[in-house]
Design an enzyme around this catalytic site. Structure first.
Site, PDB file in Angstrom:
ATOM      1  N   ASP A   1     -13.456  -4.158  -2.036  1.00 45.83           N
ATOM      2  CA  ASP A   1     -13.394  -3.811  -0.617  1.00 45.83           C
ATOM      3  C   ASP A   1     -14.764  -4.093  -0.027  1.00 45.83           C
ATOM      4  O   ASP A   1     -15.762  -3.510  -0.448  1.00 45.83           O
ATOM      5  CB  ASP A   1     -13.022  -2.338  -0.446  1.00 45.83           C
ATOM      6  CG  ASP A   1     -11.611  -2.036  -0.929  1.00 45.83           C
ATOM      7  OD1 ASP A   1     -10.801  -2.975  -1.014  1.00 45.83           O
ATOM      8  OD2 ASP A   1     -11.321  -0.865  -1.222  1.00 45.83           O
TER       9      ASP A   1
ATOM     10  N   ASP B   1       0.873  -1.176   0.000  1.00 45.01           N
ATOM     11  CA  ASP B   1       0.000   0.000   0.000  1.00 45.01           C
ATOM     12  C   ASP B   1       0.909   1.225   0.000  1.00 45.01           C
ATOM     13  O   ASP B   1       1.773   1.371   0.886  1.00 45.01           O
ATOM     14  CB  ASP B   1      -0.906   0.021   1.227  1.00 45.01           C
ATOM     15  CG  ASP B   1      -2.035  -0.991   1.129  1.00 45.01           C
ATOM     16  OD1 ASP B   1      -2.305  -1.474   0.018  1.00 45.01           O
ATOM     17  OD2 ASP B   1      -2.632  -1.309   2.172  1.00 45.01           O
TER      18      ASP B   1
END
Length: 259
Positions: free
Chosen positions: A130, A11
């Protein structure tokens, strides 16, 4: 039987490697380029790179960082964040990625999945999902809802329906990110992973919650995933990729070993 894949996830925020818990409280923890090189040398099967604020900030992905990572690794490399058009996809592939991951953009414009698959092949198109656990309802019968913009915006879309829809549109792979499990190190959301994996025909990557190698074994056995994404446990040096793979191998899971 195909080998199960171990995939470190980077990330990236403002060009730096970052990590949070349940998509919140991110702290910068290192250099993504150097980290990707180390994981490649340790035997990672793929690397996933997410520019985690690109979509929320309404900007394109940081291509310079993508190019730098691609120059250091020689395994499949998937890139996501801020990709909203076929032109964006092309730029990321030319920067050195083998796969494009779309998430928020695909929810807002599902046609991008089909357009990307037509232009570059389904094998290049990964759809990230997500997912947040919610009460079951007529609108969300599975009890799992799609959320976009880095966990900021619930969409009222059922996760199982969406998984089947993106497969129909031409996605070649799904990455199921459990917001509830993310960064907790309590294990993957196995019910969610298995629900998706048993109802699509394309590979499913489990993501969110890995705390030890047994969690990865559970993801690819009980959760029926083809691969397991890892972050915190390797970023913070709790386990190395060879240690994880040896454990999985010793538990009877077929993995690509680097002796």
């Amino acid at each position: 039987m195909l080998s199960k894949r171990v995939i470190p996830c980077l990330d990236v925020r403002d060009g730096k490697l970052t990590k949070g818990i349940k998509f919140k409280g991110n702290v910068d923890i290192g250099d993504p380029v150097e980290t990707a090189r180390i994981y490649y040398e340790q035997g990672a099967d793929e690397i996933v790179f997410y520019d985690i604020t690109a979509s929320h900030e309404g900007r394109g992905i940081m291509l310079k960082v993508v190019e730098q990572v691609a120059s250091q690794i020689f395994i499949p490399f998937s890139v996501g964040g801020g990709i909203s058009s076929v032109e964006d996809m092309r730029a990321v592939l030319l920067a050195g990625a083998e796969k494009i991951s779309v998430n928020s953009a695909a929810v807002k414009n599902p046609k991008i999945i089909a357009d990307g698959a037509d232009a570059f092949g389904s094998q290049c198109i990964v759809v990230g999902m997500d997912v947040l656990r919610v009460n079951k309802s007529e609108q969300i019968p599975s009890g799992y809802e799609i959320v976009i913009h880095g966990g900021r915006k619930p969409m009222g879309i059922d996760a199982l329906w969406w998984a089947q829809e993106v497969e129909r549109l031409g996605a070649g792979e799904l990455c199921i990110n459990s917001i509830d499990a993310d960064g907790t190190k309590d294990g993957y959301e196995l019910n969610l992973t298995r629900l998706i994996a048993e109802n699509v025909r394309i590979p499913v990557i489990a993501s969110g919650g890995a705390g030890n190698p047994q969690h990865m074994v559970d993801a690819v056995t009980k959760g029926r995933a083809s691969a397991a994404l890892i972050a915190s446990i390797v970023h913070y040096g709790e386990y190395t990729i060879p240690e994880i793979k040896k454990y999985m191998h010793d538990q009877g899971v077929k993995v690509r070993m680097v002796w």
